[in-house]
Design an enzyme around this catalytic site. Structure first.
Site, PDB file in Angstrom:
ATOM      1  CG  ASP A 174     -40.353 -70.776 -17.054  1.00 56.69           C
ATOM      2  OD1 ASP A 174     -40.327 -70.799 -15.799  1.00 56.69           O
ATOM      3  OD2 ASP A 174     -40.041 -69.763 -17.718  1.00 56.69           O
ATOM      4  CG  HIS A 220     -42.650 -69.270 -11.544  1.00 54.73           C
ATOM      5  ND1 HIS A 220     -43.338 -69.200 -12.733  1.00 54.73           N
ATOM      6  CD2 HIS A 220     -41.355 -69.481 -11.888  1.00 54.73           C
ATOM      7  CE1 HIS A 220     -42.497 -69.357 -13.751  1.00 54.73           C
ATOM      8  NE2 HIS A 220     -41.288 -69.543 -13.258  1.00 54.73           N
ATOM      9  CG  HIS A 233     -40.764 -67.618 -21.772  1.00 54.95           C
ATOM     10  ND1 HIS A 233     -40.512 -66.338 -21.326  1.00 54.95           N
ATOM     11  CD2 HIS A 233     -40.684 -68.413 -20.675  1.00 54.95           C
ATOM     12  CE1 HIS A 233     -40.290 -66.355 -20.022  1.00 54.95           C
ATOM     13  NE2 HIS A 233     -40.389 -67.617 -19.607  1.00 54.95           N
ATOM     14  CD  GLU A 241     -39.964 -66.306 -12.636  1.00 59.96           C
ATOM     15  OE1 GLU A 241     -38.730 -66.385 -12.767  1.00 59.96           O
ATOM     16  OE2 GLU A 241     -40.747 -66.352 -13.622  1.00 59.96           O
ATOM     17  CD  GLU A 242     -42.253 -66.492 -16.554  1.00 62.60           C
ATOM     18  OE1 GLU A 242     -41.433 -65.633 -16.933  1.00 62.60           O
ATOM     19  OE2 GLU A 242     -42.045 -67.713 -16.637  1.00 62.60           O
TER      20      GLU A 242
END
Length: 345
Positions: A172, A65, A316, A205-206
């Site tokens: 990420d 992603h 994150h 995605e998140e």
């Protein structure tokens, strides 16, 4: 710098929250468009590419992603400040006093009351987004010309390395995107993959695994590999038995996570190929959180999937740390699984 890292620094620095992945997608497409047989951007914003293999009877899908966690502008004040709401899971404690960028361009700072002025209760309380005001330095008239409701806000973080460790935002999942770009480069050097191979750079995605299912419906793969950045948790204040993964112990694979038990057949192939090639591999030992594999499990007739991830400490947050050797070894494993077609053999 190792050639496998040629994309990673720029990818992590690009702004691209869920639903606003344009700059990331444009960067990726510019680097790979002449190295793939087909590509298109779908209605959601997924970038889907294809490279023909020696055997077209099977389809392999790699998926990562493009979006990162971040924020959107929700209110603009007359005093040159604005308010934000999170896009994806961002603990408000990591936002205090940080530098942010609006639309990847306008610098701002999260205001915070000096510790000398905090009451005893304020020192103990957890911050919340309602209390944040982000300062730009603009006047009342200037700010409303430069910033709009719904604008993208991201952490202002530069990539840097210290020994085998790298620090940036958005590993990420720009690490997964970079892996796929590295594989495309390897194939372009004359290493034709065993099977038709699709590279899906997906969106959102998140905020609920939105793009992956849409991409899978278009590709209809026989097997998928989800490439991710995942939680490390190996820091001194957390007991070792609660660590999810450990930096320096290799890329991580999953046997399950929230919402899905991974295909045992694919899981076993990942393990056996790693063992045959003496590639250090670790398991993600805590099953909280999720990946696009959960969406793939309930898409079409169910798509057998495996996961390969780069352990990421302080995920994150504006300052996430990875071990470069984990990244490199994950790429080596991918070469065997994808180019040699071992994921289906």
């Amino acid at each position: 710098m190792n050639n496998l890292l040629k994309y990673l620094p720029e990818l992590t620095e690009l702004p691209g929250i869920s639903g606003k992945e344009d700059k990331v997608r444009e960067y990726i497409l510019e680097k790979i468009k002449d190295k793939v047989d087909e590509y298109h951007i779908d209605v959601m914003g997924n970038l889907i590419t294809k490279i023909k293999g020696k055997d077209s009877s099977k389809k392999v899908m790699l998926l990562a992603h493009m979006d990162e966690v971040g924020f959107m502008v929700t209110k603009i004040n007359d005093d040159g400040t604005f308010h934000i709401s999170p896009v994806g899971g961002v603990d408000p404690r990591v936002v205090f006093a940080q530098r942010l960028k609006v639309n990847g361009e306008i610098l701002s700072v999260v205001q915070i009351k000096p510790i000398h002025l905090l009451s005893a209760n304020e020192r103990k309380s957890k911050p919340d987004y309602n209390s944040f005001k982000i300062y730009t330095g603009f006047s009342k008239d200037e700010i409303k010309k430069k910033i709009k409701i719904g604008d993208m806000v991201t952490f202002d973080t530069k990539f840097y390395m210290n020994g085998n460790r790298a620090v940036s935002k958005a590993f990420d999942d720009r690490a997964g995107c970079s892996w796929m770009m590295n594989i495309i480069d390897k194939i372009a050097e004359g290493n034709k993959p065993e099977y038709d191979t699709y590279f899906a750079f997906v969106v959102q995605e998140e905020v609920g695994l939105r793009g992956s299912g849409v991409a899978a419906y278009q590709i209809k793969p026989d097997v998928a590999l989800v490439l991710e950045g995942t939680t490390a948790g190996d820091y001194p204040l957390l007991d070792e038995d609660k660590w999810a993964t450990h930096l320096g112990n290799g890329p991580a694979t999953f046997f399950m996570h929230s919402g899905v038990v991974l295909s045992k057949e694919v899981f076993d192939k990942i393990l056996s190929v790693a063992k045959e090639n003496n590639i250090m591999l670790q398991f993600k030992m805590r099953t909280a959180g999720g990946t696009d594999a959960r969406r793939l499990a309930i898409t079409l007739d169910g798509i057998p999937s495996g996961i390969l991830a780069v352990p990421s400490r302080y995920i994150h947050s504006p300052n996430t740390i990875i071990d470069i050797n984990d990244y490199i070894n994950g790429y080596k494993l991918l070469e065997h699984l994808v180019i040699e077609g071992r994921i289906l053999k």
